[in-house]
Design a protein around this motif. Structure first.
Motif, mmCIF file in Angstrom:
data_model
loop_
_atom_site.group_PDB
_atom_site.id
_atom_site.type_symbol
_atom_site.label_atom_id
_atom_site.label_comp_id
_atom_site.label_asym_id
_atom_site.label_seq_id
_atom_site.Cartn_x
_atom_site.Cartn_y
_atom_site.Cartn_z
ATOM 1 N N LEU A 51 -25.026 -56.098 5.694
ATOM 2 C CA LEU A 51 -26.306 -55.298 5.048
ATOM 3 C C LEU A 51 -26.910 -56.793 4.612
ATOM 4 C CD1 LEU A 51 -27.869 -53.219 4.427
ATOM 5 C CD2 LEU A 51 -26.023 -52.761 1.838
ATOM 6 N N SER A 77 -33.309 -55.359 11.557
ATOM 7 C CA SER A 77 -32.482 -54.545 12.312
ATOM 8 C C SER A 77 -31.103 -55.816 11.739
ATOM 9 C CB SER A 77 -32.843 -54.022 13.000
ATOM 10 O OG SER A 77 -34.040 -53.125 12.394
ATOM 11 N N ASP A 91 -25.779 -49.473 12.424
ATOM 12 C CA ASP A 91 -27.375 -50.133 12.859
ATOM 13 C C ASP A 91 -27.852 -49.783 11.189
ATOM 14 O OD1 ASP A 91 -29.003 -52.424 14.285
ATOM 15 O OD2 ASP A 91 -30.294 -50.916 13.563
ATOM 16 N N VAL A 92 -28.541 -50.653 10.930
ATOM 17 C CA VAL A 92 -30.047 -50.417 9.713
ATOM 18 C C VAL A 92 -31.086 -51.302 9.715
ATOM 19 C CG1 VAL A 92 -28.873 -51.595 8.219
ATOM 20 C CG2 VAL A 92 -29.460 -49.589 7.587
ATOM 21 N N ALA A 110 -28.990 -45.262 8.993
ATOM 22 C CA ALA A 110 -27.985 -45.590 9.882
ATOM 23 C C ALA A 110 -27.527 -45.383 10.968
ATOM 24 C CB ALA A 110 -27.263 -45.916 9.213
#
Length: 181
Positions: A51, A77, A91-92, A110
């Motif tokens: 992150l 991303s 994944d975010v 996410a």
């Protein structure tokens, strides 16, 4: 601010640009902003794996294109460690809006690949998501990241990369909305 608001977007990716364009129409003070997309290096790995790295990539994109504009937007991303998930990662999308003084950060929801092998290709082999899903056989489209994205494939179109990007934009734009508390 006098005159038309100008916003630069740190990408020429069609899905990202259209997401910004569509979301800004929901905000009266930004609906008529002049938008300009510029391809800019995030200065992080092609597949961010935390992150912190993903956020830094979005911030780098926004800050590096901030010139002759009111706001700049960086979108990135990447993966982040999430305890108790099957692969250990989700994944975010991170949106960083820069106003020349400070950043306004927002995140999307996410999600996790149902097949750990795809995540392992990204973590262990250093592939980006498009390369990993191509190698795993989820798609043969090398431009998937500029289209519906992996999320579009995995949700069978119920959520696209554009919609996922819009979530991050909306949460970052909370900081630019005027509230009377």
């Amino acid at each position: 601010m006098m005159g038309k608001i100008k916003i630069k977007i740190g990408s020429k990716n069609k899905e990202k640009f259209e997401a910004v364009e569509e979301i800004l129409k929901e905000y009266s003070h930004l609906a008529h902003a002049e938008l300009e997309g510029t391809e800019i290096d995030s200065q992080v790995s092609a597949q961010p794996k935390s992150l912190e790295e993903t956020t830094r990539g979005a911030m780098n994109r926004a800050k590096d294109i901030f010139m002759d504009c009111d706001y700049s937007i960086g979108l990135e991303s990447g993966l982040m460690v999430v305890p108790y998930t099957k692969s250990g990662y989700m994944d975010v999308c991170v949106c960083a809006i820069y106003d020349g003084k400070e950043f306004h950060i927002g995140l999307s929801s996410a999600w996790e690949f149902p097949d750990k092998a795809v995540t392992e290709l990204m973590i262990k082999e250093g592939l980006d998501m498009s390369q990993a899903i191509n190698k795993a056989g989820l798609t043969a489209n090398p431009q998937i990241g500029s289209e519906e994205g992996a999320i579009g494939i995995l949700t069978r179109g119920r959520m696209t990369r554009k919609e996922y990007t819009k979530q991050a934009l909306r949460t970052a734009l909370i900081h630019l909305e005027q509230f009377d508390f």
